[in-house]
Design a protein around this motif. Structure first.
Motif, PDB file in Angstrom:
ATOM      1  N   PRO A   1      -1.848   2.460 -14.367  1.00  0.00           N
ATOM      2  CA  PRO A   1      -1.247   2.504 -12.937  1.00  0.00           C
ATOM      3  C   PRO A   1      -1.322   1.348 -12.094  1.00  0.00           C
ATOM      4  O   PRO A   1      -0.442   1.070 -11.134  1.00  0.00           O
ATOM      5  CB  PRO A   1      -2.131   3.625 -12.390  1.00  0.00           C
ATOM      6  CG  PRO A   1      -3.543   3.763 -13.269  1.00  0.00           C
ATOM      7  CD  PRO A   1      -2.896   3.274 -14.594  1.00  0.00           C
TER       8      PRO A   1
ATOM      9  N   GLN B   1       0.822  -1.024   0.190  1.00  0.00           N
ATOM     10  CA  GLN B   1       0.136  -0.229  -0.133  1.00  0.00           C
ATOM     11  C   GLN B   1       0.855   1.099   0.091  1.00  0.00           C
ATOM     12  O   GLN B   1       0.502   2.297  -0.620  1.00  0.00           O
ATOM     13  CB  GLN B   1      -0.858  -0.132   1.193  1.00  0.00           C
ATOM     14  CG  GLN B   1      -1.833   1.099   1.160  1.00  0.00           C
ATOM     15  CD  GLN B   1      -1.580   2.523   1.528  1.00  0.00           C
ATOM     16  OE1 GLN B   1      -0.673   2.629   2.421  1.00  0.00           O
ATOM     17  NE2 GLN B   1      -2.123   3.348   0.791  1.00  0.00           N
ATOM     18  N   ARG B   2       1.981   1.145   0.938  1.00  0.00           N
ATOM     19  CA  ARG B   2       2.946   2.404   0.784  1.00  0.00           C
ATOM     20  C   ARG B   2       3.552   2.438  -0.254  1.00  0.00           C
ATOM     21  O   ARG B   2       4.489   3.522  -0.450  1.00  0.00           O
ATOM     22  CB  ARG B   2       3.651   2.256   2.140  1.00  0.00           C
ATOM     23  CG  ARG B   2       2.836   2.591   3.462  1.00  0.00           C
ATOM     24  CD  ARG B   2       3.718   2.628   4.703  1.00  0.00           C
ATOM     25  NE  ARG B   2       2.524   2.903   5.610  1.00  0.00           N
ATOM     26  CZ  ARG B   2       2.952   2.602   6.839  1.00  0.00           C
ATOM     27  NH1 ARG B   2       4.197   2.153   7.230  1.00  0.00           N
ATOM     28  NH2 ARG B   2       2.133   2.840   7.897  1.00  0.00           N
TER      29      ARG B   2
ATOM     30  N   VAL C   1      -0.982  -4.336  -5.999  1.00  0.00           N
ATOM     31  CA  VAL C   1      -1.703  -5.644  -5.390  1.00  0.00           C
ATOM     32  C   VAL C   1      -2.891  -5.915  -6.448  1.00  0.00           C
ATOM     33  O   VAL C   1      -3.846  -5.094  -6.536  1.00  0.00           O
ATOM     34  CB  VAL C   1      -2.104  -5.656  -4.326  1.00  0.00           C
ATOM     35  CG1 VAL C   1      -2.630  -6.750  -3.710  1.00  0.00           C
ATOM     36  CG2 VAL C   1      -0.805  -5.362  -3.227  1.00  0.00           C
ATOM     37  N   LEU C   2      -2.794  -7.016  -7.062  1.00  0.00           N
ATOM     38  CA  LEU C   2      -3.907  -7.109  -7.855  1.00  0.00           C
ATOM     39  C   LEU C   2      -4.912  -8.333  -7.499  1.00  0.00           C
ATOM     40  O   LEU C   2      -6.267  -8.161  -7.640  1.00  0.00           O
ATOM     41  CB  LEU C   2      -3.528  -7.866  -9.445  1.00  0.00           C
ATOM     42  CG  LEU C   2      -2.689  -7.145 -10.107  1.00  0.00           C
ATOM     43  CD1 LEU C   2      -2.343  -7.779 -11.380  1.00  0.00           C
ATOM     44  CD2 LEU C   2      -2.917  -5.636 -10.572  1.00  0.00           C
ATOM     45  N   GLU C   3      -4.501  -9.172  -6.471  1.00  0.00           N
ATOM     46  CA  GLU C   3      -5.011  -9.970  -5.642  1.00  0.00           C
ATOM     47  C   GLU C   3      -4.385 -10.624  -4.651  1.00  0.00           C
ATOM     48  O   GLU C   3      -3.310 -10.472  -4.635  1.00  0.00           O
ATOM     49  CB  GLU C   3      -5.483 -11.126  -6.673  1.00  0.00           C
ATOM     50  CG  GLU C   3      -6.388 -12.567  -6.207  1.00  0.00           C
ATOM     51  CD  GLU C   3      -7.853 -11.822  -5.725  1.00  0.00           C
ATOM     52  OE1 GLU C   3      -8.663 -12.444  -6.804  1.00  0.00           O
ATOM     53  OE2 GLU C   3      -8.174 -11.220  -4.836  1.00  0.00           O
TER      54      GLU C   3
ATOM     55  N   ALA D   1       1.696   5.287 -18.598  1.00  0.00           N
ATOM     56  CA  ALA D   1       0.907   6.000 -17.511  1.00  0.00           C
ATOM     57  C   ALA D   1      -0.710   5.721 -17.424  1.00  0.00           C
ATOM     58  O   ALA D   1      -0.995   5.902 -16.139  1.00  0.00           O
ATOM     59  CB  ALA D   1       0.930   7.654 -17.704  1.00  0.00           C
TER      60      ALA D   1
ATOM     61  N   VAL E   1      -6.717   2.559 -17.605  1.00  0.00           N
ATOM     62  CA  VAL E   1      -7.471   3.872 -17.146  1.00  0.00           C
ATOM     63  C   VAL E   1      -7.799   4.404 -18.335  1.00  0.00           C
ATOM     64  O   VAL E   1      -7.124   4.938 -19.120  1.00  0.00           O
ATOM     65  CB  VAL E   1      -6.731   4.617 -16.091  1.00  0.00           C
ATOM     66  CG1 VAL E   1      -7.544   5.809 -16.104  1.00  0.00           C
ATOM     67  CG2 VAL E   1      -6.381   3.773 -14.733  1.00  0.00           C
TER      68      VAL E   1
END
Lengths: 253, 253
Positions: B175, B46-47, B54-56, B172, B253
Motif C-alpha cells: 500500500p 495525505q488526502r 509519502v516515504l520521506e 495490494a 505488508v
C-alpha cells in the motif's frame, strides 16, 4: 448502534471509554493545533506512521469532514486541553476553547482492529472486563519533526501464547490503524516498569500462559504536544475516541 | 548494482528510465517545493494516499536523508523544473535551480512492486521490452488541498486475463507504493482515449488475451503542480526515479 447515535449520547454529556462501542465503525484519535503548528504535527505523523496514521485532516476551524458528520467540539465523550506543555482542563465539550485557526487531525485507533481480533478467535481482555485499554509511555523515541519530539505510547492486550501469531497476522492487515504490534512479550524492553500501572486507561490482568502484546497508540501525539510544550492543543481523553462514519473494513489491506 | 552505484552513473550524466534498475531497492518520485507551499503538498498527499504515498520528507534545503545518501540535486537521471504552471527546463542536474527553502517529498513508486509481480509469475511488458512504463493523465480527480488540485495519473501494465487476480493480490500488499490497481480493463472509464499515446513514458502493446491494468502513479503531484500553477517546483522526469537505499520489502505488508 450507529456512530451518529453514539455521538448524540456523548454530546448529551455521557463520558465513557469507547472501546467496544459501534462495532464495525472506525474510531479515531483527535488532535487540534493552531495552524502555525500544523505542519510540525503532520510531518511528525508522516515520520511516525505506526503510532500516528492520519485518517483525515480538517481545515482551520472546520469541525466536521468526510469521515465524520456532527461536530468534533462536542461529539467525543471527553477531551483534554493543553497549554504550554501542561494539561489545563478535561472538559466534555471544547466549544468554549475553540479557535478558528485550529487544524484537526483524526488519527487511526487500534480499537478498529479489535473486532477483527475477536473474529479471529483472539480474546480482548479489556473488552471482556468492560474497561478502557491500558496505555503506557515507553522509552522508545519517535522521530522528531520541527519542534515536536516525544516518546512512543503503546496500548497492551494480553494474548494467549498460542494465538500471538494470529494476533500479529490479523492486525498487520490494518496498517492505517497501527498495524502489527511494535513489541511482544517483555514490558521492560519498552521501559515499562509495571504493567499494573498504565499511564492512561485501566490495568488488565495478564493470565498464566498469556503474553503481553504492545501496539503503537494514537495517544503518542498527545505525549509529543506535552513534552514539546506546544502553546495550545486540544485532544481527546485517552480511550474516549471520536466514533467516525467510516467502516473498519475501509482500513483493511 | 547497488543504489549508490546507480546514482553515481546518473550523477555522471546518464539519462535513462530506471525501471528494472537495482532490483530489490525502492525507487521514489521526487517533488521539491518552496516551504510556503509544503503544507499544501503534504496535505494533498495525505488526502490522496494511493497516488501520493509519502516515504520521506526532507527539511528545507536538505538534499539527502534517511532513505537516501548522496544528493537529490544530482543523483536522478532527469529532472523537470516548473514555474507558474509551465515546464521550463528538463536538466540532468538541478544544482543551479536549488534554493534553501525547498522542501522535498519522496513519494512511493510502482516500480517497487514489479519485482514482486515477476516473482508471482506476472510478466511486466515494459521491462521485457526495455522501455519506460506508459503513464496517462485520467479524468478522475484527486481531492483538493489548499491551492493544489489535479487529475489522477496512472501507470499501465498489460496482464494476461488469468493473472489479473494475482497481480491485484500481489500489489495490494504494497500500500505504501500505490498498492492495488485503481482500475482494471477499460481505458475509457478513466478517460484515456488511446493507450498507444501515453502522456509520459513509452507505449507498450496489449496482446490478445491481456487486460490493461492501471495503478495510481507518483507523477500525480506533478500534474497538480502544473494545473495549480504553483510558482516553483522541481520534480523528477517521469520514469527517471530516485533510487533509494531502502529495500522493497520494507514496504510489504
Amino acid at each position: 448502534m450507529l456512530p451518529s447515535e453514539a455521538r448524540a449520547r456523548f454530546r448529551a454529556g455521557l463520558s465513557t471509554p469507547t472501546s467496544g462501542w459501534c462495532a464495525g465503525w472506525t474510531q479515531a484519535n483527535l488532535i487540534s493545533v493552531p495552524r502555525a503548528h500544523a505542519w510540525d504535527v503532520l510531518l511528525f505523523a508522516q515520520r511516525n506512521p505506526q503510532p500516528c496514521p492520519v485518517l483525515e485532516v480538517l481545515e482551520p476551524g472546520e469541525v466536521s469532514g468526510e469521515l465524520v458528520a456532527g461536530d468534533i467540539r462536542t461529539d467525543l465523550p471527553g477531551y483534554r486541553v493543553h497549554r504550554d506543555g501542561e494539561l489545563v482542563d478535561r472538559p466534555t465539550d471544547v466549544t468554549a476553547y475553540w479557535r478558528d485557526d485550529l487544524v484537526s487531525f483524526l488519527i487511526g485507533c487500534s480499537f478498529t482492529f479489535e473486532n477483527a481480533l475477536l473474529a479471529a478467535g483472539v480474546p480482548v481482555r479489556h473488552l471482556a472486563l468492560g474497561r478502557n485499554v491500558p496505555m503506557y509511555r515507553t522509552t522508545r523515541r519517535c522521530r522528531d519533526a520541527g519542534r515536536l519530539s516525544g516518546p512512543l505510547v503503546v496500548s497492551m492486550r494480553p494474548v494467549p501464547a498460542a494465538l500471538v501469531d494470529t494476533a500479529v497476522a490479523t492486525t498487520a492487515r490494518y496498517p492505517a490503524v497501527h498495524g502489527a504490534p511494535v513489541h511482544v512479550g517483555d514490558p521492560a524492553a519498552l521501559g515499562i516498569a509495571d504493567l499494573d500501572a498504565p499511564d492512561h486507561g485501566d490495568a488488565v490482568p495478564v493470565a498464566e500462559g498469556e503474553v503481553p502484546v504492545f501496539w503503537a497508540c494514537g495517544v503518542t501525539p498527545q505525549a509529543a504536544v506535552l513534552e514539546s510544550r506546544l502553546p495550545f492543543a486540544i485532544t481527546h481523553e485517552p480511550g474516549q475516541m471520536l466514533v467516525t462514519d467510516a467502516r473498519d473494513t475501509e482500513y483493511l489491506v
